[in-house]
Design a protein around this motif. Structure first.
Motif, short mmCIF file in Angstrom:
data_model
loop_
_atom_site.label_atom_id
_atom_site.label_comp_id
_atom_site.label_asym_id
_atom_site.label_seq_id
_atom_site.Cartn_x
_atom_site.Cartn_y
_atom_site.Cartn_z
N ILE A 144 0.46 10.30 73.70
CA ILE A 144 0.25 11.63 73.15
C ILE A 144 1.34 12.00 72.15
N ARG A 181 -1.60 19.05 70.33
CA ARG A 181 -1.36 17.92 69.45
C ARG A 181 -0.35 18.28 68.36
N PRO A 182 0.82 18.77 68.73
CA PRO A 182 1.75 19.23 67.71
C PRO A 182 2.37 18.05 66.96
N GLN A 218 5.11 4.93 70.93
CA GLN A 218 3.76 4.51 70.56
C GLN A 218 3.70 3.01 70.33
N THR A 223 1.42 19.39 74.94
CA THR A 223 1.30 18.41 73.87
C THR A 223 -0.13 17.90 73.74
N THR A 224 -0.75 17.63 74.87
CA THR A 224 -2.13 17.16 74.84
C THR A 224 -3.03 18.20 74.20
N ASP A 244 2.93 12.07 68.14
CA ASP A 244 2.39 12.45 66.84
C ASP A 244 1.87 11.19 66.14
N PRO A 245 0.56 11.05 65.96
CA PRO A 245 0.03 9.79 65.42
C PRO A 245 0.42 9.54 63.97
N SER A 246 0.91 10.59 63.27
CA SER A 246 1.24 10.39 61.86
C SER A 246 2.63 9.77 61.66
N ARG A 288 -8.31 14.46 78.17
CA ARG A 288 -8.08 15.91 78.06
C ARG A 288 -8.88 16.68 79.11
N THR A 328 7.04 19.35 68.51
CA THR A 328 7.29 18.71 69.81
C THR A 328 8.77 18.81 70.17
#
Lengths: 326, 273, 313
Positions: B210, B126-127, B220, B122-123, B212-214, A286, B132
């Motif tokens: 980057i 972090r939406p 990913q 996005t970075t 959505d990690p959820s 970042r 997104t």
């Protein structure tokens, strides 16, 4: 020269640049917490309030927001784009260095893709409906549909990993640390990234050229050429090709933005030390000042491509004076 | 006809993906996030595509990943097409100052490289996956406006529009009843092409780390596999399936888009960039 | 008169479409003699242009063509493509309709004219350019040496028409096919173009395709009238246009502005499924011939008409 058009182009370019800068300015202000505090905390673990204030004063962060914005904008135009958080050097310096490496793969890939795309697309469009045309069209749609990152990975796996024909990544062998950079070695490392970018780009150019040729092949002057007794090859080469290429000049500048996207994936996968790889690294940590610089440079690249098209177009189309193609 | 077969196959693939996305909880043998055994298992009857480094079942993740892919593509495309059509119609119909202002705005917007901008936004924010998708749709809508507007320009001076105007019909009525139905086929083609485009970009975001990690998304998955040496270790079942899955749906949409484009007007050229 | 320069026998031209074969030209017979101007007249869509293009085989490759087209005794339809190319431009020149789009926008007019001369007469660079200027001068383009170096978009409509004529004449062909050369021109320019054709005709035959009856009357030796893909009347220009035998020709003349401008009611029939009897019968005020298809019948010396009024068996 068409004055109105030049003013329009100038306005568009400056406005695009300013908007890119403004977006970054707003993003930096939206950052949670105080920039200086956060920065000092990452370096010294704590941030004494008086030191923070002193820094704020030095950087002008205690001035009214509008004044800050104007200063920020002016700095952006002056090329003063701040320091990268990870590299600790001016953003412009880092970018300048990486841009060269991007050009090493981007220029040959674009040049080859343009030539091949125009050639194959012209042939395909001229022989519309033939077996060759259908096969080429289907093949190109197929390649176009493969995500660029997946294409890059597959090419890497097949040519570098299984066939062992090319290095797995990077731009030079480790031996270069001792012997210096050998252009042949660099070329060997560049083959696969160039191939991937080429495949990514050639399909777009092909598709546009084919459509353009379809239009041209139905024009009256093609019948005139045939009525003169010219053979098909001469008609294609002399009468159709040049006309069909006219719209391509503008289209190719649009491809330029696509190539920026492509190079981010390709460089990341092949560990090619260019602007795309830099983008990936900056995203990971970042590094906002660096990301801002990258966005500005990408914007400038698109602007440059547009201006190039403006200048080239009148050279190929006698009907158009500089700036008439709106 | 071979062309019909390909078209039918494309629609079949798209419908199949939709079915898999809807039925993911039923089809998937495991929870995609659950630890289901030993890490890095090769494929066996328990784990059809083996497990990843976190011992999650890859087959289940692949199935759940369909949802993210379709959401990214279809929501993004819907946003692009709705904005593109609405603004394109108004701009092309009124012309004059309105059109000039819209076109200048689009000129400016299209000079800013959209993908790097998307990466930065996005970075930074972090939406989630929905935001997104909407963001992609918004950034992509400028081109949609251009495509629709150029068709509206010719419709706005067509005889049936002039005729309706002469009858005293209002602008809103003409735009909704006479112009909109005529640009719908083009908007449909734009939807299909945009959906393909946004799926690739959305998954690309995941690939660049980057996403959505959820949610489970194929980008990913590819990223994780390649970052953890799936290629060097020869763990093809980890690396290959998500890539093939995205390539297949992308191909189906590309074919469908091409066939539709060919159908509505063979002389029409949509700029595919 | 001596043997015909061009002889068309039983020419059928069809375009395959999803709805069926469009018969744009149906069993056309025609002769064109040395140094004559044959005016081919008829409404838009009657098959005039198709006939002209079929002679040079310039129609799309999937077109279905039957019959014979004999030029100086050789059947053009059975010539191999490379032989045909030697006929195009050298033996038979053509001035296409739509002069606005028939010149290539990216080459100078001079280069485009010189190209034909280079191709068929083997002229080299400066010779060919010289020839182009000569030709432009011959078609009365002012300042030809300068205009030869200009691009088509700098030419007015009348000048483009002249340039196309110059291009068609580059290799002095014996036959010139001109498709609607007066279309879209103002009265003065039209007059000049007609005069130019009269001059051009001194050394060659001309197939003058037009819907401008006045132009045909001024120029043509003989006139052929086409309707729905068929020739319905043919004969000496003076006779056909002053004393027409076919109801369609009469209708056509009556629709002229100076003769009351009474249009023929109705519209041309489908070329996919033409009416079984006389093709004009749905619009004909004289006679109702729905079942019988008339043949071409001699109604005067060298004057033929396709009408049941005359076809008695």
């Amino acid at each position: 020269m068409n004055g109105v058009y030049i003013i329009k182009r100038l306005f568009t370019s400056v406005a695009a640049f300013c908007i890119s800068v403004t977006i970054m300015f707003i993003l930096l202000r939206l950052m949670p917490g105080d920039y200086i505090t956060m920065y000092l905390e990452t370096i010294y673990r704590y941030a004494p309030p008086d030191v923070v204030e002193a820094f704020n004063h030095v950087y002008g962060l205690d001035r009214p927001i509008l004044e800050q914005y104007v200063l920020y904008l002016l700095d952006a135009f002056r090329g003063n784009w701040g320091y990268s958080l990870i590299y600790k050097v001016p953003v412009l310096t880092v970018i300048g260095e990486k841009l060269v490496w991007t050009m090493v793969i981007l220029v040959p890939a674009t040049a080859l893709a343009t030539l091949a795309g125009i050639g194959i697309g012209a042939y395909s469009g001229w022989k519309r409906g033939s077996k060759t045309d259908i096969a080429l069209l289907n093949g190109m749609i197929f390649i176009r549909a493969i995500p660029s990152y997946w294409l890059a990975l597959m090419i890497l796996i097949i040519f570098a990993y299984y066939l062992n024909l090319f290095p797995l990544g990077g731009y030079v062998d480790t031996g270069a640390l001792i012997t210096g950079i050998d252009p042949l070695d660099v070329a060997n490392h560049a083959v696969l990234p160039i191939l991937t970018l080429f495949l990514f780009s050639v399909t777009g150019t092909y598709y546009l050229m084919r459509s353009s040729m379809l239009m041209t092949a139905g024009e009256d002057y093609i019948v005139t050429a045939r009525a003169k007794g010219l053979d098909e090859l001469t008609i294609l080469r002399k009468h159709a090709l040049k006309n069909a290429m006219l719209p391509m000049v503008t289209m190719i500048t649009l491809e330029c933005a696509g190539m920026i996207t492509g190079s981010i994936f390709v460089e990341t996968i092949f560990s090619w030390p260019g602007l795309g790889m830099l983008t990936y690294k900056a995203l990971a940590v970042r590094d906002l000042p660096l990301l801002q610089g990258i966005l500005l440079v990408d914007t400038l690249l698109v602007i440059a491509a547009n201006i190039a098209a403006d200048l080239i177009y009148p050279l190929v189309d006698p009907r158009v004076q500089v700036g008439d193609n709106g | 006809m071979a062309k019909r077969t390909v078209l039918a196959a494309s629609i079949g693939i798209i419908l199949a993906y939709c079915a898999v996305a809807l039925l993911a909880p039923v089809i998937a043998p495991y929870d995609p996030h659950a630890i289901t055994g030993a890490p890095l298992c090769p494929p066996d009857p328990e784990h059809l595509l083996g497990t990843n480094d976190l011992a999650q079942d890859i087959f289940s993740r692949l199935i759940w990943g369909t949802r993210a892919t379709l959401l990214l593509g279809f929501i993004g495309a819907a946003v692009t097409v709705v904005i593109g059509t609405a603004v394109g119609i108004v701009s092309g119909y009124y012309g004059g100052m309105v059109d000039e202002a819209v076109m200048r705005l689009i000129d400016v917007a299209m000079t800013i490289p959209i993908f790097p901008l998307l990466l930065i936004l996005t970075t930074f924010f972090r939406p989630g996956i929905y935001i997104t998708a909407v963001l992609m749709g918004l950034l992509g809508s400028f081109q949609g406006v251009r495509v629709i507007r150029s068709q509206v320009l010719s419709l706005a001076v067509a005889d049936f529009v002039t005729g309706t105007k002469a009858l005293g019909a209002g602008d809103g009525y003409i735009m909704a009843r006479h112009i909109l139905p005529n640009v719908l086929p083009l908007a449909g083609v734009k939807f299909v092409i945009s959906a393909q485009h946004f799926m690739l970009i959305g998954i690309g975001l995941g690939f660049l780390g980057i996403g959505d990690p959820s949610v489970v998304d194929w980008g990913q998955m590819i990223n994780r596999a390649s970052q953890n040496g799936a290629m060097i270790l020869g763990l093809w079942w980890w690396l290959i399936p998500p890539g093939l899955a995205v390539t297949l749906i992308s191909l189906a949409l590309a074919w469908l888009g091409y066939a539709c484009e060919d159908e509505i007007n063979p002389r029409l050229r949509l700029m595919r960039v | 008169m001596n043997a015909a320069l061009l002889e068309v026998r039983g020419l059928k031209v069809g375009f395959p479409t999803p709805d069926g074969l469009v018969r744009a030209s149906d069993t056309v017979d025609l002769e064109l003699y040395h140094r004559e101007i044959l005016g081919l007249i008829g409404e838009t869509g009657s098959g005039k242009t198709v006939l002209g293009m079929a002679i040079l085989r310039l129609l799309q490759p999937n077109t279905v063509i039957e019959g014979e087209i004999r030029y100086r005794g050789r059947d053009l339809l059975s010539l191999p493509e490379d032989e045909m190319r030697k006929v195009r431009g050298r033996e038979i020149g053509v001035v296409l309709q739509n002069s606005g789009t028939s010149l290539n926008p990216v080459y100078t007019v001079g280069d485009q004219i010189a190209e034909a001369a280079t191709l068929h007469q083997g002229l080299k660079g400066s010779e060919a350019r010289h020839r182009a200027v000569e030709l432009l001068d011959a078609v009365r383009i002012p300042d030809p040496a300068v205009m030869a170096r200009e691009y088509p978009h700098r030419f007015s409509g009348g000048m483009r028409e002249r340039a196309l004529i110059a291009m068609a004449l580059a290799c002095s062909p014996s036959l010139l096919i001109a498709d609607e050369p007066t279309k879209g021109l103002d009265a003065v320019t039209k007059r000049e173009i007609i005069d130019l054709f009269a001059e051009v005709n001194r050394d060659r035959s001309v197939l003058f395709i037009t819907h401008d009856i006045e132009a045909a009357a001024t120029l043509a030796t003989r006139v052929a009238v086409m309707y729905a893909g068929e020739i319905v009347e043919i004969g000496a220009a003076g006779e056909v246009l002053s004393d027409p035998a076919h109801p369609y020709t009469r209708g056509l003349l009556a629709s002229l502005p100076e003769r009351g401008m009474r249009p023929i009611p109705g519209s041309a029939p489908s070329l996919i499924t033409p009416p079984p009897g006389c093709r004009f019968s749905p619009r004909c005020a004289t006679k109702d011939c729905k079942s019988e298809h008339p043949g071409l019948v001699e109604v005067g010396p060298g004057h033929y008409a396709r009408c049941m009024l005359y076809d008695r068996g």
